[in-house]
Scaffold this motif. Structure first.
Motif, mmCIF file in Angstrom:
data_model
loop_
_atom_site.group_PDB
_atom_site.id
_atom_site.type_symbol
_atom_site.label_atom_id
_atom_site.label_comp_id
_atom_site.label_asym_id
_atom_site.label_seq_id
_atom_site.Cartn_x
_atom_site.Cartn_y
_atom_site.Cartn_z
ATOM 1 N N PRO A 3 40.632 18.616 -19.000
ATOM 2 C CA PRO A 3 39.647 18.288 -17.958
ATOM 3 C C PRO A 3 40.076 17.156 -17.030
ATOM 4 N N ASP A 4 41.122 16.429 -17.377
ATOM 5 C CA ASP A 4 41.652 15.399 -16.483
ATOM 6 C C ASP A 4 42.649 15.968 -15.475
ATOM 7 N N GLY A 5 42.818 17.305 -15.443
ATOM 8 C CA GLY A 5 43.589 17.905 -14.366
ATOM 9 C C GLY A 5 44.715 18.831 -14.749
ATOM 10 N N LEU A 6 45.153 18.844 -16.016
ATOM 11 C CA LEU A 6 46.293 19.681 -16.392
ATOM 12 C C LEU A 6 45.802 21.079 -16.745
ATOM 13 N N ARG A 7 45.587 21.885 -15.686
ATOM 14 C CA ARG A 7 45.049 23.244 -15.836
ATOM 15 C C ARG A 7 45.328 23.997 -14.543
ATOM 16 N N THR B 33 46.365 10.135 -7.863
ATOM 17 C CA THR B 33 44.981 9.850 -7.479
ATOM 18 C C THR B 33 44.442 10.998 -6.637
ATOM 19 N N ALA B 34 43.235 11.461 -6.989
ATOM 20 C CA ALA B 34 42.609 12.544 -6.237
ATOM 21 C C ALA B 34 41.096 12.334 -6.243
ATOM 22 N N ALA B 35 40.428 12.996 -5.303
ATOM 23 C CA ALA B 35 38.970 12.895 -5.188
ATOM 24 C C ALA B 35 38.387 14.269 -4.892
ATOM 25 N N PRO B 36 38.457 15.195 -5.846
ATOM 26 C CA PRO B 36 38.033 16.568 -5.560
ATOM 27 C C PRO B 36 36.565 16.709 -5.190
ATOM 28 N N ASP B 37 35.719 15.763 -5.628
ATOM 29 C CA ASP B 37 34.305 15.795 -5.243
ATOM 30 C C ASP B 37 33.909 14.576 -4.417
ATOM 31 N N GLY B 38 34.913 13.857 -3.907
ATOM 32 C CA GLY B 38 34.651 12.672 -3.113
ATOM 33 C C GLY B 38 34.784 11.370 -3.872
ATOM 34 N N PHE B 39 34.833 11.429 -5.198
ATOM 35 C CA PHE B 39 35.001 10.236 -6.024
ATOM 36 C C PHE B 39 36.462 10.128 -6.425
#
Length: 554
Positions: free
Chosen positions: A129-133, A31-37
């Motif tokens: 785009p879901d994070g694997l980059r 779980t992460a919130a890179p833009d606050g969401f």
């Protein structure tokens, strides 16, 4: 923590000591919130963002990927790495490998023969785009900035979506969306720098920094601006450039593209300054309630406030074709021309990307494995690769490729396994297709691996067929990759049995997925021209899943 250790080995090609880097990567949801969401994202060993890999030119990289996502398969592509001599490590699912199913492992093992700025990302199911980059930095002691740089900083630019990609893709590739708005893409929720907002990048006065900037987005192109800090371009897509002083002009970076710039800091630490990344509205129009700009800060003094309110009064861009590669290679002399007509079209009421009127449909056997399944008199026949828009070229061909964009949006086209010279690319949209005659061209054309083709326009590129393999050529916008805007370059297939290898973990991934690893695009072995059962067209089921068995209608 990452399991990492190094082995020193003699690297005879460079006459130096090279290093073998080993990683174990467990992919799982965190779980992460890179833009606050807050939302689930793909993490590597429980962490997000994905790690930056930093190695030296000539080093060997061994990464064992364990898929613990539980609900998705995966694959990892090493963007910009040519994989010379190791085409089976390119990481494109359905092309150079089978997808890695949940619970399975897969080992990537290759040598970094190029220096420069690269990245890695999932190449399966619109997943990255879901994070694997993440960034892949290959340092080179002979880089043209050697001795001129005090510190290097890697910076990624990206868009960000609050929903996960699978439901968005199912909706995008649906008759309902095509009927409602001609199948337009989903707009992102926000934009990020270094997978966060408001990143503070610490700098010291009177120093020279090399910024390695990578667009790892799904959809958006970005313009990058360092407030009151002019920059000098020294690298594009892993190709070293002669110093290019941009001065007041700006740089535009499309999905998949990279740029390295030298930035000289101010002599005293009196203020902090903004770094602004703002979206290219030629691709999507601004939408009320959504912000696709992101700000980071050149932080000279952390005790001072961060600046605000940077605005752009005059958008002036330099033309990338002005740049001169350090190699100063003359235009290649082609012996083969390929002309591609590309667009977005409705097929069976689903939006699809097309190449010469045909959309890419995944084969039942990875295309590289098909090229390894038969004798050369068969593998030179494009028919055996199914509906992958195959283009077979011979070792030693020098290819001039014309890509006409017959669509009303720009598209960033990326070629695996190669860089190419960009001979001609109009600065304006709506020029129409290539006339067949080149205008004045540079004596030292720029080289890169990802190029933007403007709406209703074209590009003319050239590359040497000197790297046997099976390489994708595709628009790098994830919506369009999954929509089939892709061709397959089958390069020197008769050479591949002596170069490519099917490793045990690769075969095991196929068995566990399951997916055939021998045969033509339909999985047939006895008669390679028998394509009965090959994926034929696109329909969407009531559950939102896309399938490929029906009567093809264009």
């Amino acid at each position: 923590m990452f399991l990492f250790f190094t082995l020193l080995v003699l690297h005879s090609a460079l006459g130096a000591i090279a290093t073998t880097h080993r990683y174990d990567w467990e992919l799982s949801w965190v779980t992460a919130a890179p833009d606050g969401f807050s939302r689930p994202v793909i993490g590597v060993n429980g962490e997000f963002p994905s790690p930056t890999i930093t190695v030296m030119k000539g080093d060997r990289l061994i990464i064992k990927v364990h898929n613990e996502l539980g609900n998705q398969s995966t694959a990892v592509h090493w963007h910009g790495i040519h994989q010379r001599g190791s085409p089976e490590m390119d990481g494109a699912a359905g092309v150079t490998q089978c997808p890695i199913p949940t619970g399975a492992s897969f080992t990537y093992d290759f040598t970094l023969e190029q220096g420069g700025t690269f990245w890695y990302h999932s190449h399966y199911g619109g997943q990255y785009p879901d994070g694997l980059r993440g960034a892949l930095i290959v340092k080179d002691p002979d880089a043209p900035w050697a001795g001129r740089v005090d510190e290097e900083i890697t910076m990624t630019l990206s868009d960000w979506y609050h929903p996960r990609m699978p439901p968005l893709l199912n909706e995008y590739l649906s008759p309902e969306r095509y009927q409602a708005n001609d199948g337009h893409e989903h707009f992102p929720s926000s934009a990020l720098i270094n997978d966060r907002q408001g990143d503070r990048i610490q700098v010291r006065p009177n120093k020279t920094y090399l910024f390695r900037i990578i667009n790892i987005a799904n959809f958006l192109s970005f313009t990058i601006l360092f407030d009151q800090h002019p920059f000098t371009v020294v690298e594009i897509d892993g190709i070293y450039m002669e110093d290019f002083h941009a001065r007041e002009r700006l740089s535009r970076l499309a999905v998949g593209q990279r740029i390295s710039v030298l930035v000289r800091t101010k002599p005293v630490a009196s203020y902090n300054f903004e770094i602004l990344s703002f979206s290219d509205v030629s691709l999507v129009s601004p939408t009320e309630g959504l912000s696709w700009n992101s700000t980071a800060y050149l932080t000279y003094d952390g005790s001072r406030p961060t600046p605000t309110g940077l605005s752009i009064a005059d958008l002036r861009y330099y033309d990338e074709l002005e740049l001169v590669p350090l190699s100063r290679e003359a235009p290649f002399k082609p012996n083969k021309q390929i002309v591609l007509q590309t667009s977005m079209e409705g097929i069976n009421s689903v939006i699809r990307g097309t190449v010469d009127g045909k959309t890419y449909l995944p084969p039942k056997v990875p295309s590289l494995y098909t090229a390894l399944s038969f004798d050369s008199d068969v593998t030179r026949n494009p028919r055996i690769y199914g509906h992958t828009n195959p283009i077979v070229i011979r070792l030693g061909d020098v290819v001039q490729m014309v890509i006409n964009n017959n669509h009303d949006h720009p598209h960033p086209w990326h070629l695996h396994g190669h860089t190419f010279q960009v001979l001609e690319r109009p600065l304006d949209s709506n020029t129409g297709p290539f006339s067949g005659t080149l205008g004045p061209i540079s004596a030292t054309p720029i080289q890169r691996d990802t190029v933007v083709i403007l709406p209703e326009s074209y590009v003319v590129i050239r590359f040497k067929a000197d790297n046997p393999g099976v390489w994708l050529l595709h628009c790098h916008i994830e919506w369009h990759i999954e929509g089939g805007m892709t061709a397959t370059i089958v390069e020197a297939p008769d050479e591949l049995p002596d170069i490519a290898q099917l490793h045990p973990s690769h075969i095991n991934a196929c068995k566990q997925y399951p997916m055939d690893y021998i045969g033509n695009a339909a999985g047939k072995v006895d008669n390679p021209l028998n394509l009965t059962g090959v994926h034929e067209c696109v329909v969407q089921g009531s559950d939102g899943s896309v399938s490929y068995r029906c009567s093809l209608t264009y």
